[in-house]
Write a protein that holds these residues in place. Structure first.
Motif, PDB file in Angstrom:
ATOM      1  N   ARG A  94       0.835  -1.211   0.000  1.00  0.00           N
ATOM      2  CA  ARG A  94       0.000   0.000   0.000  1.00  0.00           C
ATOM      3  C   ARG A  94       0.868   1.260   0.000  1.00  0.00           C
ATOM      4  NH1 ARG A  94      -2.529  -2.271   4.516  1.00  0.00           N
ATOM      5  NH2 ARG A  94      -2.285  -0.291   5.610  1.00  0.00           N
ATOM      6  N   GLU A  95       1.958   1.230   0.768  1.00  0.00           N
ATOM      7  CA  GLU A  95       2.873   2.379   0.793  1.00  0.00           C
ATOM      8  C   GLU A  95       3.514   2.596  -0.570  1.00  0.00           C
ATOM      9  OE1 GLU A  95       5.529   1.447   4.003  1.00  0.00           O
ATOM     10  OE2 GLU A  95       3.937   1.674   5.501  1.00  0.00           O
ATOM     11  N   TRP A  96       3.952   1.509  -1.190  1.00  0.00           N
ATOM     12  CA  TRP A  96       4.576   1.613  -2.512  1.00  0.00           C
ATOM     13  C   TRP A  96       3.584   2.140  -3.543  1.00  0.00           C
ATOM     14  CZ3 TRP A  96       3.793  -0.414  -7.352  1.00  0.00           C
ATOM     15  CH2 TRP A  96       4.811  -0.208  -8.273  1.00  0.00           C
ATOM     16  N   LEU A  97       2.366   1.609  -3.524  1.00  0.00           N
ATOM     17  CA  LEU A  97       1.350   2.059  -4.480  1.00  0.00           C
ATOM     18  C   LEU A  97       1.029   3.537  -4.304  1.00  0.00           C
ATOM     19  CD1 LEU A  97      -1.056  -1.017  -4.396  1.00  0.00           C
ATOM     20  CD2 LEU A  97       0.361  -0.280  -6.324  1.00  0.00           C
ATOM     21  N   THR A  99       3.029   5.845  -3.044  1.00  0.00           N
ATOM     22  CA  THR A  99       4.205   6.598  -3.503  1.00  0.00           C
ATOM     23  C   THR A  99       4.228   6.680  -5.025  1.00  0.00           C
ATOM     24  OG1 THR A  99       5.463   5.932  -1.560  1.00  0.00           O
ATOM     25  CG2 THR A  99       6.735   6.676  -3.467  1.00  0.00           C
ATOM     26  N   GLU A 100       3.959   5.565  -5.691  1.00  0.00           N
ATOM     27  CA  GLU A 100       3.947   5.547  -7.154  1.00  0.00           C
ATOM     28  C   GLU A 100       2.822   6.410  -7.720  1.00  0.00           C
ATOM     29  OE1 GLU A 100       6.077   4.025  -9.669  1.00  0.00           O
ATOM     30  OE2 GLU A 100       7.230   4.344  -7.839  1.00  0.00           O
ATOM     31  N   ALA A 101       1.650   6.376  -7.113  1.00  0.00           N
ATOM     32  CA  ALA A 101       0.539   7.218  -7.579  1.00  0.00           C
ATOM     33  C   ALA A 101       0.905   8.689  -7.424  1.00  0.00           C
ATOM     34  CB  ALA A 101      -0.736   6.897  -6.806  1.00  0.00           C
ATOM     35  N   ASN A 102       1.541   9.025  -6.324  1.00  0.00           N
ATOM     36  CA  ASN A 102       1.989  10.410  -6.106  1.00  0.00           C
ATOM     37  C   ASN A 102       3.015  10.816  -7.149  1.00  0.00           C
ATOM     38  OD1 ASN A 102       0.380  10.692  -3.810  1.00  0.00           O
ATOM     39  ND2 ASN A 102       2.000  10.007  -2.436  1.00  0.00           N
ATOM     40  N   ARG A 103       3.983   9.951  -7.394  1.00  0.00           N
ATOM     41  CA  ARG A 103       5.073  10.261  -8.319  1.00  0.00           C
ATOM     42  C   ARG A 103       4.590  10.324  -9.771  1.00  0.00           C
ATOM     43  NH1 ARG A 103       8.590   7.686 -11.573  1.00  0.00           N
ATOM     44  NH2 ARG A 103       7.819   5.611 -11.093  1.00  0.00           N
ATOM     45  N   ARG A 104       3.855   9.301 -10.207  1.00  0.00           N
ATOM     46  CA  ARG A 104       3.464   9.198 -11.622  1.00  0.00           C
ATOM     47  C   ARG A 104       2.305  10.105 -12.006  1.00  0.00           C
ATOM     48  NH1 ARG A 104       3.745   2.853 -13.340  1.00  0.00           N
ATOM     49  NH2 ARG A 104       5.848   2.462 -12.583  1.00  0.00           N
ATOM     50  N   GLU A 105       1.349  10.241 -11.096  1.00  0.00           N
ATOM     51  CA  GLU A 105       0.123  10.931 -11.464  1.00  0.00           C
ATOM     52  C   GLU A 105      -0.124  12.208 -10.680  1.00  0.00           C
ATOM     53  OE1 GLU A 105      -3.123   8.131 -11.498  1.00  0.00           O
ATOM     54  OE2 GLU A 105      -1.761   6.540 -12.148  1.00  0.00           O
TER      55      GLU A 105
END
Length: 113
Positions: A94-97, A99-105
Motif C-alpha cells: 500500500r505504501e509503494w502504491l 508513492t507511485e501514484a503520487n510520483r506518476r500521477e
C-alpha cells in the motif's frame, strides 16, 4: 427459465455457458451476467471486459518483470510473502502504491487510501 444459448463465435461465452449449473440457468443466469441477473435490465452503455477466462497476449505480459518482482518480494518478505494478509493488503505494498501514484500521477494519497 433456461439461459440463452452461447454465441458459437465466442468461445468464452460457450465455455462459460456450458459450465453454468442447471440451477443458475433456471434463475436466468447467463455466461456474462451470472445467476440472478435481471434479463429485463438495460444493457450497460459500454461492453464489459470479460475477465473470466482466456490467455493473455505474450506481447503484453511482462513475464521477466513479473519474475523479477516475485523474486524480490520472496527475498525481502520471506516470512510474510505467501501468507494471507488483512483485507487492505500488505502495508508495504500500500505504501509503494501510494508513492507511485503520487510520483506518476501527482495524486496526493497515502497507504490508508
Amino acid at each position: 427459465m433456461p439461459h440463452s444459448s452461447p454465441d458459437p463465435g465466442n468461445w468464452e461465452s460457450f465455455v462459460l455457458a456450458e459450465s453454468l449449473s442447471r440451477r443458475a440457468g433456471a434463475v436466468g443466469g447467463t455466461a456474462y451476467w451470472g445467476a440472478g441477473a435481471n434479463p429485463a435490465a438495460p444493457a450497460p452503455p459500454v461492453e464489459p471486459i470479460v475477465l473470466t477466462g482466456g490467455l493473455p497476449d505474450d506481447a503484453y505480459l511482462p513475464s521477466a518483470l513479473i519474475q523479477e518482482a516475485t523474486e524480490t518480494v520472496l527475498r525481502r518478505e520471506t516470512r510474510f510473502a505467501l501468507q494471507y494478509g488483512g483485507p487492505q493488503g500488505a502495508a508495504s505494498l500500500r505504501e509503494w502504491l501510494a508513492t507511485e501514484a503520487n510520483r506518476r500521477e501527482g495524486v496526493r494519497t497515502g497507504p490508508e487510501n
